[in-house]
Motif scaffolding. Structure first.
Motif, PDB file in Angstrom:
ATOM      1  N   LEU A 244       5.046 -11.720   4.929  1.00 30.10           N
ATOM      2  CA  LEU A 244       4.462 -10.446   4.106  1.00 30.10           C
ATOM      3  C   LEU A 244       2.668 -10.619   4.748  1.00 30.10           C
ATOM      4  O   LEU A 244       1.842  -9.587   5.229  1.00 30.10           O
ATOM      5  CB  LEU A 244       4.819  -9.936   3.059  1.00 30.10           C
ATOM      6  CG  LEU A 244       5.921  -9.921   2.345  1.00 30.10           C
ATOM      7  CD1 LEU A 244       6.026  -9.620   1.389  1.00 30.10           C
ATOM      8  CD2 LEU A 244       6.951  -8.780   3.052  1.00 30.10           C
ATOM      9  N   CYS A 245       2.158 -11.604   4.064  1.00 29.60           N
ATOM     10  CA  CYS A 245       0.743 -11.736   4.103  1.00 29.60           C
ATOM     11  C   CYS A 245      -0.003 -12.115   5.116  1.00 29.60           C
ATOM     12  O   CYS A 245      -0.980 -11.370   5.401  1.00 29.60           O
ATOM     13  CB  CYS A 245       0.594 -13.149   2.637  1.00 29.60           C
ATOM     14  SG  CYS A 245       0.862 -12.806   1.753  1.00 29.60           S
TER      15      CYS A 245
ATOM     16  N   GLY B  51       0.710  -9.593  13.740  1.00 30.07           N
ATOM     17  CA  GLY B  51       0.155  -7.975  12.884  1.00 30.07           C
ATOM     18  C   GLY B  51      -0.895  -7.780  13.328  1.00 30.07           C
ATOM     19  O   GLY B  51      -1.119  -7.282  13.065  1.00 30.07           O
TER      20      GLY B  51
ATOM     21  N   VAL C  51       0.524  -9.860   8.298  1.00 28.01           N
ATOM     22  CA  VAL C  51       0.708  -9.036   8.271  1.00 28.01           C
ATOM     23  C   VAL C  51      -0.941  -8.010   7.835  1.00 28.01           C
ATOM     24  O   VAL C  51      -1.935  -7.907   8.795  1.00 28.01           O
ATOM     25  CB  VAL C  51       1.472  -8.229   8.087  1.00 28.01           C
ATOM     26  CG1 VAL C  51       1.250  -6.226   8.576  1.00 28.01           C
ATOM     27  CG2 VAL C  51       3.025  -8.681   8.538  1.00 28.01           C
ATOM     28  N   ALA C  52      -1.371  -8.757   6.066  1.00 25.01           N
ATOM     29  CA  ALA C  52      -2.123  -8.157   5.947  1.00 25.01           C
ATOM     30  C   ALA C  52      -3.698  -8.916   6.284  1.00 25.01           C
ATOM     31  O   ALA C  52      -5.182  -8.408   6.775  1.00 25.01           O
ATOM     32  CB  ALA C  52      -2.383  -8.645   4.662  1.00 25.01           C
TER      33      ALA C  52
ATOM     34  N   TRP D 298      -0.881  -4.017  13.958  1.00 23.24           N
ATOM     35  CA  TRP D 298      -2.334  -2.960  13.937  1.00 23.24           C
ATOM     36  C   TRP D 298      -2.452  -2.286  14.746  1.00 23.24           C
ATOM     37  O   TRP D 298      -2.634  -0.784  15.252  1.00 23.24           O
ATOM     38  CB  TRP D 298      -2.714  -3.417  13.522  1.00 23.24           C
ATOM     39  CG  TRP D 298      -2.767  -4.118  11.626  1.00 23.24           C
ATOM     40  CD1 TRP D 298      -2.947  -5.454  11.439  1.00 23.24           C
ATOM     41  CD2 TRP D 298      -2.384  -3.709  10.494  1.00 23.24           C
ATOM     42  NE1 TRP D 298      -2.497  -5.159  10.356  1.00 23.24           N
ATOM     43  CE2 TRP D 298      -2.217  -3.808   9.508  1.00 23.24           C
ATOM     44  CE3 TRP D 298      -1.746  -2.265  10.462  1.00 23.24           C
ATOM     45  CZ2 TRP D 298      -2.077  -4.029   8.462  1.00 23.24           C
ATOM     46  CZ3 TRP D 298      -1.297  -1.833   9.372  1.00 23.24           C
ATOM     47  CH2 TRP D 298      -1.427  -3.185   8.065  1.00 23.24           C
TER      48      TRP D 298
ATOM     49  N   PRO E 106      -3.265  -5.817  -5.420  1.00 23.16           N
ATOM     50  CA  PRO E 106      -2.442  -5.728  -4.135  1.00 23.16           C
ATOM     51  C   PRO E 106      -3.338  -6.778  -2.952  1.00 23.16           C
ATOM     52  O   PRO E 106      -4.299  -6.925  -2.834  1.00 23.16           O
ATOM     53  CB  PRO E 106      -2.032  -4.179  -4.197  1.00 23.16           C
ATOM     54  CG  PRO E 106      -3.982  -4.125  -4.921  1.00 23.16           C
ATOM     55  CD  PRO E 106      -4.281  -5.202  -5.778  1.00 23.16           C
ATOM     56  N   ILE E 107      -1.963  -7.695  -2.316  1.00 21.94           N
ATOM     57  CA  ILE E 107      -2.988  -8.470  -1.400  1.00 21.94           C
ATOM     58  C   ILE E 107      -2.780  -8.186  -0.424  1.00 21.94           C
ATOM     59  O   ILE E 107      -4.427  -7.682   0.962  1.00 21.94           O
ATOM     60  CB  ILE E 107      -1.751  -9.822  -0.679  1.00 21.94           C
ATOM     61  CG1 ILE E 107      -1.381 -10.321  -2.392  1.00 21.94           C
ATOM     62  CG2 ILE E 107      -1.784 -10.465   0.184  1.00 21.94           C
ATOM     63  CD1 ILE E 107       0.153 -10.542  -2.200  1.00 21.94           C
ATOM     64  N   ILE E 108      -2.464  -6.497  -0.158  1.00 19.43           N
ATOM     65  CA  ILE E 108      -2.398  -5.911   1.423  1.00 19.43           C
ATOM     66  C   ILE E 108      -3.960  -4.865   1.379  1.00 19.43           C
ATOM     67  O   ILE E 108      -5.039  -5.331   2.646  1.00 19.43           O
ATOM     68  CB  ILE E 108      -2.325  -4.267   0.855  1.00 19.43           C
ATOM     69  CG1 ILE E 108      -0.334  -4.776   1.202  1.00 19.43           C
ATOM     70  CG2 ILE E 108      -2.031  -3.366   2.635  1.00 19.43           C
ATOM     71  CD1 ILE E 108       0.153  -5.479   2.403  1.00 19.43           C
ATOM     72  N   GLY E 109      -4.641  -5.290   0.674  1.00 21.88           N
ATOM     73  CA  GLY E 109      -5.884  -4.900   0.191  1.00 21.88           C
ATOM     74  C   GLY E 109      -7.478  -6.221   0.268  1.00 21.88           C
ATOM     75  O   GLY E 109      -8.806  -5.720   0.505  1.00 21.88           O
TER      76      GLY E 109
ATOM     77  N   LEU F  80      -4.862  -7.930   9.974  1.00 20.64           N
ATOM     78  CA  LEU F  80      -5.384  -7.008   9.887  1.00 20.64           C
ATOM     79  C   LEU F  80      -7.580  -7.895  10.113  1.00 20.64           C
ATOM     80  O   LEU F  80      -8.046  -6.405  10.723  1.00 20.64           O
ATOM     81  CB  LEU F  80      -5.771  -6.269   9.091  1.00 20.64           C
ATOM     82  CG  LEU F  80      -5.276  -5.047   8.903  1.00 20.64           C
ATOM     83  CD1 LEU F  80      -5.160  -4.891   7.383  1.00 20.64           C
ATOM     84  CD2 LEU F  80      -5.300  -3.793   9.259  1.00 20.64           C
TER      85      LEU F  80
END
Lengths: 273, 276
Positions: free
Chosen positions: A200-201, A221, A203-204, A225, A114-117, A207
């Protein structure tokens, strides 16, 4: 005839846009009544504040777009390279073939991570640096390109190559005149998908550490947050809308490019073609 | 000329033939026949792979094998460097292709047009040898006849050695000097039939002609699993029309006017059908 059909197309596009906006507006209004989602007026106010009273939003858009573009370029380059390396799987040499297949397996594994992680891991390697963010965006963008590159290489029409060999074309000629043109449309579609994934990435990636660099802002992004942490739903909606608009605009750009570059793919097909 | 032998012809792990020998003297035509799925394309591919790199070789893959990203004009220029427009024009006209097709992409062509563009590209390669995989499949009888006669004229004019695969008896007995019938489990060479009908006579003789019937029957029987009664029927039924018997319509290799062979208003009638 042509101009008339063009006018029709523009008319139908405008109509579609109006219908879509009305539909979204009604849906929003309904949800905003029932929940804590800020109303349209509040969001418009916030947008004005962010855009007109301050250049913070503009600078954030610029920062995110720059990261998106850089990440996409790096990701596409890596995807192409790895895709070509995977094609070693078709080699007659057992060692090369095993290497190619091993890379395919590795990619298949990494693809579902998972890219979010990713930021959690990247911070420990790259710290709060800009390169860590670019890495995450590139990571996401690389997979669609890898898949389309590898897929079109192994799916290449053998008969095209056989014709080229019969015609006496050299390796370079076959590469330039058969392999590259035959895979280019597929790869382009992969790049178009990658452009979407890259947003999408962003935003990740953002972080990781909120840092301003020169005139560039924090990034959409990061702002998003922050809005979540400070409980500013109207701000969050504005940032989300920005992502949506940027995504649609960049995809439109790719679609126009695709139509220009791959004329043959958009020709009206014969019934048996 | 072609003189190649292939041992252990396989598709994947499946052994098709123990040995296939293809021998074609220069300027001669060999037709490769056999029932669907027997391995004609496989044999032709092996032949092309073997001959590639030994000078220019004309090759048409099954269904034409055109590059989807190129217009017909560019496809033609792939045949060889420095190809003249007049050469392209001549071949296209001979095969019944209009010049307006040059601007089109393969998706904008019909199946039969794609095939004939593929044939043109192979003929224009300028080599001594030409390999065509089902050049006439799916063409209507009139177009097939036109193309077959042009192909034979081209072979005679350029002295090329031609190998083609086909499912049609008509094109095999008109174009080919020798017909190679592949049969599954062949230990040796398959079966080869000499076409004893003179080249100049082939488009004159009707399918009802005794010599033609004999040849067609023999080919069908060699393909296997055909009852003698079926062979009778099949050998005649593949063609129901007959070229006109007019003095000026006589086929001459040196003066090619292939279209004149197609009868004007000649309607296939029941009497043109040979007795079964």
């Amino acid at each position: 005839m042509g101009s008339r059909s063009n006018r029709d197309m523009i008319r139908s596009a405008i109509l579609r846009l109006i219908v879509a906006i009305v539909f979204l507006g009604v849906l929003w209004w309904l949800v905003a009544r029932a929940t804590r989602l800020p109303g349209l007026g509040q969001v418009l106010d916030t947008t004005t504040t962010l855009f007109v009273d301050d250049d913070r939003l503009a600078r954030s858009i610029l920062a995110s777009s720059a990261r998106w573009a850089l990440g996409l370029v790096v990701g596409v380059a890596c995807g192409l390279l790895v895709g070509m390396l995977c094609f070693l799987s078709d080699s007659r040499s057992r060692i090369y073939s095993a290497c190619g297949l091993a890379i395919v397996d590795i990619m298949a594994f990494l693809r579902v991570v998972p890219i979010i992680g990713l930021p959690a891991v990247v911070i420990s390697v790259a710290g709060l640096s800009e390169s860590g963010k670019i890495f995450i965006i590139a990571w996401g963008a690389a997979f669609p390109v890898w898949l389309s590159t590898y897929g079109s290489l192994i799916g290449q029409d053998e008969e095209h190559l056989r014709f080229a060999r019969a015609a006496g074309w050299t390796h370079i000629e076959r590469l330039m005149r058969v392999t590259m043109p035959s895979m280019s449309h597929n790869v382009f579609v992969g790049i178009r998908l990658a452009a979407g994934v890259a947003w999408l990435c962003v935003v990740a990636a953002e972080l990781i550490g909120i840092v301003e660099r020169g005139w560039l802002g924090f990034g959409l992004g990061a702002e998003l947050w922050e809005a979540m942490n400070l409980d500013r739903p109207a701000h969050a909606v504005v940032y989300m809308a920005c992502f949506g608009i940027l995504g649609v605009l960049t995809d439109l750009l790719f679609r126009l490019l695709e139509r220009q570059m791959f004329v043959y793919a958009f020709r009206e097909r014969r019934a048996d073609a | 000329m072609i003189d190649e032998t292939f041992d252990e012809v396989r598709v994947g792990n499946r052994l098709l033939f123990h040995k296939v020998s293809l021998r074609v003297p220069r300027g001669q035509v060999l037709a490769l026949m056999g029932r669907s799925g027997i391995g004609k394309t496989t044999v032709l591919r092996l032949l092309v792979d073997r001959l590639s790199g030994r000078g220019p070789l004309g090759y048409m893959p099954q269904h034409g094998g055109l590059f989807p990203w190129q217009r017909v004009q560019q496809q033609m220029s792939n045949a060889r460097h420095g190809l003249s427009d007049s050469a392209v024009h001549k071949v296209m006209t001979g095969l019944g292709l209009e010049q307006s097709l040059l601007r089109r992409f393969p998706v904008e062509l019909s199946g039969g047009q794609r095939l004939r563009v593929g044939v043109s590209r192979a003929l224009l390669a300028g080599g001594e040898i030409c390999v065509l995989d089902e050049p006439f499949s799916g063409l209507d009888p009139a177009t097939m006849f036109e193309c077959a006669s042009f192909l034979l004229q081209w072979v005679i004019a350029k002295q090329i050695t031609l190998v083609f695969s086909t499912h049609g008896l008509d094109d095999a007995v008109t174009v080919a000097d020798r017909i190679f019938v592949l049969r599954l489990g062949d230990q040796g060479n398959g079966e080869i039939f000499e076409n004893s009908i003179q080249r100049a006579d082939r488009f004159e003789r009707t399918p009802a002609d005794e010599q033609q019937v004999q040849l067609r029957r023999a080919i069908l029987e060699a393909m296997g699993s055909v009852q003698p009664s079926q062979a009778d029927w099949l050998s005649c039924a593949s063609t129901v029309w007959r070229p006109p018997r007019r003095a000026d319509a006589r086929w001459r290799p040196s003066a090619p006017t292939s279209s004149s062979l197609i009868g004007k208003g000649e309607v296939p009638s029941a009497s043109a059908r040979p007795p079964i």
